[in-house]
Scaffold this motif. Sequence first.
Motif, PDB file in Angstrom:
ATOM      1  N   GLU A 118       0.782  -1.148   0.031  1.00  0.00           N
ATOM      2  CA  GLU A 118       0.031   0.082  -0.034  1.00  0.00           C
ATOM      3  C   GLU A 118       0.815   1.098   0.032  1.00  0.00           C
ATOM      4  O   GLU A 118       1.716   1.278   0.783  1.00  0.00           O
ATOM      5  CB  GLU A 118      -0.931   0.115   1.182  1.00  0.00           C
ATOM      6  CG  GLU A 118      -1.990   1.236   1.218  1.00  0.00           C
ATOM      7  CD  GLU A 118      -2.803   1.169  -0.216  1.00  0.00           C
ATOM      8  OE1 GLU A 118      -2.354   2.065  -0.918  1.00  0.00           O
ATOM      9  OE2 GLU A 118      -3.563   0.458  -0.460  1.00  0.00           O
ATOM     10  N   VAL A 123      -3.397   0.103   5.453  1.00  0.00           N
ATOM     11  CA  VAL A 123      -4.353  -1.072   5.152  1.00  0.00           C
ATOM     12  C   VAL A 123      -5.591  -1.221   6.178  1.00  0.00           C
ATOM     13  O   VAL A 123      -5.335  -1.009   7.283  1.00  0.00           O
ATOM     14  CB  VAL A 123      -3.669  -2.380   4.779  1.00  0.00           C
ATOM     15  CG1 VAL A 123      -2.848  -2.183   3.557  1.00  0.00           C
ATOM     16  CG2 VAL A 123      -2.994  -2.623   6.172  1.00  0.00           C
ATOM     17  N   GLY A 223      -1.863   0.364  -4.677  1.00  0.00           N
ATOM     18  CA  GLY A 223      -1.894  -0.850  -3.560  1.00  0.00           C
ATOM     19  C   GLY A 223      -2.813  -1.808  -4.085  1.00  0.00           C
ATOM     20  O   GLY A 223      -3.331  -1.992  -5.143  1.00  0.00           O
ATOM     21  N   THR A 234      -7.241  -5.125  -6.154  1.00  0.00           N
ATOM     22  CA  THR A 234      -6.463  -3.889  -6.379  1.00  0.00           C
ATOM     23  C   THR A 234      -7.847  -2.875  -6.822  1.00  0.00           C
ATOM     24  O   THR A 234      -8.822  -3.390  -7.069  1.00  0.00           O
ATOM     25  CB  THR A 234      -5.527  -3.748  -7.354  1.00  0.00           C
ATOM     26  OG1 THR A 234      -4.787  -2.324  -7.339  1.00  0.00           O
ATOM     27  CG2 THR A 234      -5.944  -3.846  -8.753  1.00  0.00           C
TER      28      THR A 234
END
Length: 283
Positions: A118, A123, A223, A234
């Motif tokens: 990321e 995250v 990310g 993604t």
Amino acid sequence: MSTDYQQARETLGHRLRELRFSHPAGRLTGSQLSQLLGWSPAKVSKLENGRQTATPEDLRAWAEATGQPQAYDELRARLAGFESHIRSWRRQLSSGHRAAQEAHNTAQADATELCAWESSWIVGILQTPDYARSIFTRFSELHRSPRDVEEAVRARIKRQELLYTGERQYRIILWEAVLRALVCSPSVLAAQLDRLSGVIGMDTVELGIVPFGASLKLPPGSGFWIYDDRQVVTETWHSELWLEDADTIATYTRAWATLQESALYGSDAQNVINSARRSLSAQ
């Protein structure tokens, strides 16, 4: 939009045209069908030519108007097949963010090794409630989606129970930029960085940080998550991609491994987090 997605949409359009041609009472023109459906002729044309994605409701109405309601299940399966790969935020967030979060909860619960890169934000599996709240608020504004922020936060935080079952290994790499991006208030980011510091050392989490000064063999890029070498997730500003073909997964796996070469772990990662935390205190 991907070529595979567009081809699938055009294939669905061809099937819709076949149904129009094969009406039990005789072939319908596009204008006749649009009148039966109460749609504009342009919508019928766009659907048949793959220039617009049908909704499940559109498909049911089409099957019934062409006198072949039994075709709906087949049409819906075709739609589900390619929507499982590209899920537009407009569709996913039509009723808010909670449902999308629950889909991720299920996907992560079904995996045993989860690798993430990321470059934009912390995250979700490691977010504090306040940080998550800030993220959802900003994306609700961007997508003009229903404001179910608290329900979405609860769904995202529930995912974190997966960290403590001992059944999964999370291998997460963050770019240093995410430690410093003020996508929330400084106090919320400070608490989020404290949360990251507490994650280092957990036996279910391998947290790496790629510092600004690291030599990169690849640009940071977007990310993504890799679930058990069988699925990649993604996202872009307009959609989320769930990818399952072997070549694509192999590409993302190589990208993750290449980015990992620049990552710091353990006390070195802790030092980068602490530096970002000190810069907040100095503001």
